[in-house]
Design an enzyme around this catalytic site. Structure first.
Site, PDB file in Angstrom:
ATOM      1  N   GLY A  73       3.051 -36.606 -29.761  1.00  0.00           N
ATOM      2  CA  GLY A  73       3.095 -37.943 -29.163  1.00  0.00           C
ATOM      3  C   GLY A  73       4.512 -38.345 -28.773  1.00  0.00           C
ATOM      4  O   GLY A  73       5.472 -37.596 -28.985  1.00  0.00           O
ATOM      5  N   ASP A  90       3.266 -38.149 -41.688  1.00  0.00           N
ATOM      6  CA  ASP A  90       2.238 -37.135 -41.444  1.00  0.00           C
ATOM      7  C   ASP A  90       0.953 -37.476 -42.194  1.00  0.00           C
ATOM      8  O   ASP A  90       0.973 -37.765 -43.389  1.00  0.00           O
ATOM      9  CB  ASP A  90       2.762 -35.759 -41.897  1.00  0.00           C
ATOM     10  CG  ASP A  90       1.924 -34.643 -41.341  1.00  0.00           C
ATOM     11  OD1 ASP A  90       2.477 -33.816 -40.583  1.00  0.00           O
ATOM     12  OD2 ASP A  90       0.711 -34.580 -41.639  1.00  0.00           O
ATOM     13  N   THR A  94     -15.427 -34.617 -29.825  1.00  0.00           N
ATOM     14  CA  THR A  94     -15.304 -33.964 -28.527  1.00  0.00           C
ATOM     15  C   THR A  94     -16.595 -33.264 -28.117  1.00  0.00           C
ATOM     16  O   THR A  94     -17.385 -32.847 -28.985  1.00  0.00           O
ATOM     17  CB  THR A  94     -14.176 -32.906 -28.589  1.00  0.00           C
ATOM     18  OG1 THR A  94     -14.289 -32.023 -27.476  1.00  0.00           O
ATOM     19  CG2 THR A  94     -14.263 -32.049 -29.839  1.00  0.00           C
ATOM     20  N   TYR A 118     -11.153 -25.076 -32.242  1.00  0.00           N
ATOM     21  CA  TYR A 118     -10.932 -26.520 -32.052  1.00  0.00           C
ATOM     22  C   TYR A 118     -12.245 -27.282 -32.241  1.00  0.00           C
ATOM     23  O   TYR A 118     -12.334 -28.225 -33.049  1.00  0.00           O
ATOM     24  CB  TYR A 118     -10.343 -26.766 -30.655  1.00  0.00           C
ATOM     25  CG  TYR A 118     -10.406 -28.207 -30.209  1.00  0.00           C
ATOM     26  CD1 TYR A 118      -9.733 -29.208 -30.913  1.00  0.00           C
ATOM     27  CD2 TYR A 118     -11.143 -28.573 -29.080  1.00  0.00           C
ATOM     28  CE1 TYR A 118      -9.808 -30.536 -30.493  1.00  0.00           C
ATOM     29  CE2 TYR A 118     -11.214 -29.884 -28.665  1.00  0.00           C
ATOM     30  CZ  TYR A 118     -10.547 -30.865 -29.383  1.00  0.00           C
ATOM     31  OH  TYR A 118     -10.623 -32.170 -28.976  1.00  0.00           O
ATOM     32  N   PHE A 121     -16.001 -36.473 -23.501  1.00  0.00           N
ATOM     33  CA  PHE A 121     -16.015 -35.309 -22.611  1.00  0.00           C
ATOM     34  C   PHE A 121     -14.577 -35.188 -22.092  1.00  0.00           C
ATOM     35  O   PHE A 121     -13.663 -35.145 -22.898  1.00  0.00           O
ATOM     36  CB  PHE A 121     -17.169 -35.426 -21.617  1.00  0.00           C
ATOM     37  CG  PHE A 121     -18.473 -35.011 -22.295  1.00  0.00           C
ATOM     38  CD1 PHE A 121     -18.945 -35.700 -23.418  1.00  0.00           C
ATOM     39  CD2 PHE A 121     -19.176 -33.904 -21.889  1.00  0.00           C
ATOM     40  CE1 PHE A 121     -20.094 -35.288 -24.106  1.00  0.00           C
ATOM     41  CE2 PHE A 121     -20.334 -33.487 -22.550  1.00  0.00           C
ATOM     42  CZ  PHE A 121     -20.788 -34.177 -23.649  1.00  0.00           C
ATOM     43  N   HIS A 145      -4.738 -29.813 -18.952  1.00  0.00           N
ATOM     44  CA  HIS A 145      -5.899 -30.478 -18.358  1.00  0.00           C
ATOM     45  C   HIS A 145      -5.845 -30.422 -16.822  1.00  0.00           C
ATOM     46  O   HIS A 145      -4.774 -30.481 -16.226  1.00  0.00           O
ATOM     47  CB  HIS A 145      -5.967 -31.927 -18.850  1.00  0.00           C
ATOM     48  CG  HIS A 145      -6.220 -32.025 -20.329  1.00  0.00           C
ATOM     49  ND1 HIS A 145      -5.338 -32.596 -21.221  1.00  0.00           N
ATOM     50  CD2 HIS A 145      -7.257 -31.580 -21.080  1.00  0.00           C
ATOM     51  CE1 HIS A 145      -5.833 -32.513 -22.447  1.00  0.00           C
ATOM     52  NE2 HIS A 145      -6.995 -31.896 -22.389  1.00  0.00           N
ATOM     53  N   LEU A 146      -7.047 -30.334 -16.241  1.00  0.00           N
ATOM     54  CA  LEU A 146      -7.148 -30.048 -14.802  1.00  0.00           C
ATOM     55  C   LEU A 146      -6.495 -31.109 -13.913  1.00  0.00           C
ATOM     56  O   LEU A 146      -5.754 -30.768 -12.988  1.00  0.00           O
ATOM     57  CB  LEU A 146      -8.632 -29.883 -14.428  1.00  0.00           C
ATOM     58  CG  LEU A 146      -8.899 -29.651 -12.942  1.00  0.00           C
ATOM     59  CD1 LEU A 146      -8.265 -28.341 -12.465  1.00  0.00           C
ATOM     60  CD2 LEU A 146     -10.409 -29.656 -12.666  1.00  0.00           C
ATOM     61  N   ALA A 171      -4.882 -23.302 -10.413  1.00  0.00           N
ATOM     62  CA  ALA A 171      -5.787 -22.148 -10.446  1.00  0.00           C
ATOM     63  C   ALA A 171      -7.223 -22.600 -10.696  1.00  0.00           C
ATOM     64  O   ALA A 171      -7.465 -23.450 -11.544  1.00  0.00           O
ATOM     65  CB  ALA A 171      -5.352 -21.180 -11.548  1.00  0.00           C
TER      66      ALA A 171
HETATM   67  N1  LIG Z   1      -7.629 -35.412 -24.197  1.00  0.00           N
HETATM   68  C1  LIG Z   1      -8.924 -35.170 -24.080  1.00  0.00           C
HETATM   69  O1  LIG Z   1      -9.446 -34.914 -22.988  1.00  0.00           O
HETATM   70  C2  LIG Z   1      -9.812 -35.211 -25.308  1.00  0.00           C
HETATM   71  C3  LIG Z   1     -11.173 -34.858 -25.157  1.00  0.00           C
HETATM   72  C4  LIG Z   1     -11.988 -34.899 -26.282  1.00  0.00           C
HETATM   73  C5  LIG Z   1     -11.474 -35.305 -27.504  1.00  0.00           C
HETATM   74  N2  LIG Z   1     -10.159 -35.623 -27.625  1.00  0.00           N
HETATM   75  C6  LIG Z   1      -9.660 -36.008 -28.947  1.00  0.00           C
HETATM   76  O2  LIG Z   1      -8.933 -37.220 -28.834  1.00  0.00           O
HETATM   77  C7  LIG Z   1      -7.845 -37.246 -29.764  1.00  0.00           C
HETATM   78  C8  LIG Z   1      -6.567 -37.633 -29.033  1.00  0.00           C
HETATM   79  O3  LIG Z   1      -6.321 -36.693 -27.985  1.00  0.00           O
HETATM   80  P1  LIG Z   1      -5.012 -36.841 -27.075  1.00  0.00           P
HETATM   81  O4  LIG Z   1      -5.300 -36.155 -25.791  1.00  0.00           O
HETATM   82  O5  LIG Z   1      -4.556 -38.245 -27.091  1.00  0.00           O
HETATM   83  O6  LIG Z   1      -4.012 -35.933 -27.929  1.00  0.00           O
HETATM   84  P2  LIG Z   1      -2.412 -36.121 -28.128  1.00  0.00           P
HETATM   85  O7  LIG Z   1      -1.901 -34.798 -28.574  1.00  0.00           O
HETATM   86  O8  LIG Z   1      -1.808 -36.756 -26.918  1.00  0.00           O
HETATM   87  O9  LIG Z   1      -2.331 -37.184 -29.324  1.00  0.00           O
HETATM   88  C9  LIG Z   1      -2.439 -36.842 -30.680  1.00  0.00           C
HETATM   89  C10 LIG Z   1      -1.468 -37.742 -31.450  1.00  0.00           C
HETATM   90  O10 LIG Z   1      -1.623 -37.493 -32.852  1.00  0.00           O
HETATM   91  C11 LIG Z   1      -0.341 -37.274 -33.445  1.00  0.00           C
HETATM   92  N3  LIG Z   1      -0.553 -36.358 -34.594  1.00  0.00           N
HETATM   93  C12 LIG Z   1      -1.050 -35.090 -34.561  1.00  0.00           C
HETATM   94  N4  LIG Z   1      -1.093 -34.583 -35.809  1.00  0.00           N
HETATM   95  C13 LIG Z   1      -0.629 -35.543 -36.643  1.00  0.00           C
HETATM   96  C14 LIG Z   1      -0.438 -35.619 -38.055  1.00  0.00           C
HETATM   97  N5  LIG Z   1      -0.711 -34.573 -38.852  1.00  0.00           N
HETATM   98  N6  LIG Z   1       0.064 -36.762 -38.579  1.00  0.00           N
HETATM   99  C15 LIG Z   1       0.352 -37.822 -37.788  1.00  0.00           C
HETATM  100  N7  LIG Z   1       0.191 -37.816 -36.442  1.00  0.00           N
HETATM  101  C16 LIG Z   1      -0.292 -36.687 -35.881  1.00  0.00           C
HETATM  102  C17 LIG Z   1       0.490 -36.663 -32.335  1.00  0.00           C
HETATM  103  O11 LIG Z   1       1.889 -36.796 -32.536  1.00  0.00           O
HETATM  104  C18 LIG Z   1       0.002 -37.467 -31.130  1.00  0.00           C
HETATM  105  O12 LIG Z   1       0.707 -38.682 -31.004  1.00  0.00           O
HETATM  106  C19 LIG Z   1      -7.814 -35.880 -30.430  1.00  0.00           C
HETATM  107  O13 LIG Z   1      -8.404 -35.993 -31.705  1.00  0.00           O
HETATM  108  C20 LIG Z   1      -8.665 -35.016 -29.523  1.00  0.00           C
HETATM  109  O14 LIG Z   1      -9.328 -34.002 -30.236  1.00  0.00           O
HETATM  110  C21 LIG Z   1      -9.315 -35.582 -26.561  1.00  0.00           C
END
Ligand SMILES: NC(=O)c1ccc[n+]([C@@H]2O[C@H](COP(=O)([O-])OP(=O)(O)OC[C@H]3O[C@@H](n4cnc5c(N)ncnc54)[C@H](O)[C@@H]3O)[C@@H](O)[C@H]2O)c1
Length: 327
Positions: free
Chosen positions: A35, A49, A115, A139, A167, A187-188, A204
């Site tokens: 993040g 954490d 997800t 995952y 999704f 991501h696409l 691609a």
């Molecule tokens: N992006 C997508 O298209 C998508 C699709 C389906 C599900 N998700 C789910 O949504 C959630 C967020 O996705 P995103 O795209 O925002 O991801 P991201 O990587 O942008 O955000 C994750 C955040 O969690 C923090 N983090 C990770 N591990 C940590 C820990 N151990 N302690 C404290 N903070 C921690 C990271 O620093 C980051 O700020 C995830 O759980 C992901 O599985 C995302």
């Protein structure tokens, strides 16, 4: 007070802004592993954490937490196959530590980012929540395990949960303040826009011989702000005292990879260099959600269902932030 874990990430940072707009009090816990500090627009920020019980105990003692929104996880399917340990550690252990801290401190409500990857290769389209869970990558498997944890902790300890199976999250803050900044990006839509902006040579297309109208894979894209709205509706539902539930969040309409690229070309007003490559192992031909249950029970209707709107919002943010967030 709402605890947003992972609030500095793509979806969590939008959620933070959304909750603040609604007048909610919010505390963010993030370790900034993926993040960005620049994505935090307010609230109380705690660096730490999720896997550290002392950090969690401190958080729960210090703040009067009503509900947890849990976004913190590693998210890349390909990486999860090369390094499953990393995913079990952060995703599964992180969730276990969180549930333990919630149990210890009597926090009884959680909204969880799940997800479509929990379904694996679909046997039914659009995919309903009752579809069997057969993840085809680590995952998705970690998310299935985490959902199971919520279920059994609910049964035994009364913690009520809403798991939201997104999704493909897409787009950016309609006001242009926040955007998507994954490093590396996989991501696409962002990759297509990077090709348009010269940040990469081309986009691609993996596989053009799928059983789909144009031969490329079909996915369901949902605007990040619509995801936030669904979380907020889920929060209201937990507050009203309902029992735990799982919801898909998608548009119910799929777009192929080639359709995404064509739509991006319309948004940027020029052709985007595209290359055609072989299929990637484990990519299902079509992943499209049935979000009927979320519409019916949460009263959720996507406000930004159009693919071009999602791409436009993402594009505007990339134009203003060519290198992403500063920090
Ligand atoms: N992006 C997508 O298209 C998508 C699709 C389906 C599900 N998700 C789910 O949504 C959630 C967020 O996705 P995103 O795209 O925002 O991801 P991201 O990587 O942008 O955000 C994750 C955040 O969690 C923090 N983090 C990770 N591990 C940590 C820990 N151990 N302690 C404290 N903070 C921690 C990271 O620093 C980051 O700020 C995830 O759980 C992901 O599985 C995302």
């Amino acid at each position: 007070m709402i605890l947003v874990i992972g609030g500095a990430g793509y979806i969590g940072s939008h959620m933070l802004k959304y909750l603040l707009h609604k007048g909610e009090r919010v505390v963010v816990l993030d370790n900034f592993s993926t993040g960005h500090r620049g994505a935090l627009v307010g609230g109380i920020i705690e660096e730490g954490d999720l896997r550290d019980p002392d950090t969690l105990n401190r958080m729960f003692r210090k703040h009067d937490i009503e509900c947890v929104m849990h976004f913190a996880a590693f998210i890349f399917a390909g990486e999860s196959m090369r390094d499953p340990a990393k995913y079990y550690d952060n995703n599964v252990l992180g969730c276990l530590r969180l549930m333990e801290a919630m149990r210890l401190h009597g926090v009884q409500q959680i909204i969880f980012s799940s997800t479509a990857a929990v379904y694996g290769e679909p046997t039914e389209i659009p995919i309903p929540e009752t579809h069997p869970l057969n993840p085809t990558n680590t995952y998705g498997e970690t998310k299935r395990v985490m959902e199971g944890m919520l279920h059994w902790y609910g049964q035994a300890y009364g913690i009520r949960s809403i798991a939201l199976r997104y999704f493909n999250a897409a787009g950016a803050d309609p006001e242009g303040e926040l955007g998507e900044d994954h490093r590396p990006e996989e991501h696409l839509i962002p990759l297509t826009l990077f090709a348009a902006l010269g940040r990469r040579e081309s986009i691609a297309v993996f596989g053009t011989d799928y059983d789909t109208p144009d031969g490329s894979c079909v996915r369901d894209y949902v605007h990040v702000w619509d995801l936030c709205e669904a979380h907020y509706l889920a929060l209201q539902r937990l507050r009203s005292g309902v029992s735990s539930a799982v919801y898909n969040l998608g548009n119910g309409q799929g777009y192929s990879v080639l359709e995404v690229i064509r739509a991006a070309e319309r948004v940027v007003g020029k052709p985007i260099p595209t290359i055609y490559a072989a299929r990637r192992p484990g990519d299902p031909a079509r992943l499209v959600a049935s979000s009927e249950k979320a519409q019916r029970e949460l009263g959720w209707t996507p406000r930004y269902p159009a693919l071009e709107t999602m791409i436009e919002h993402a594009y505007q943010w990339f134009l203003k932030h060519p290198k992403g967030y500063d920090a």
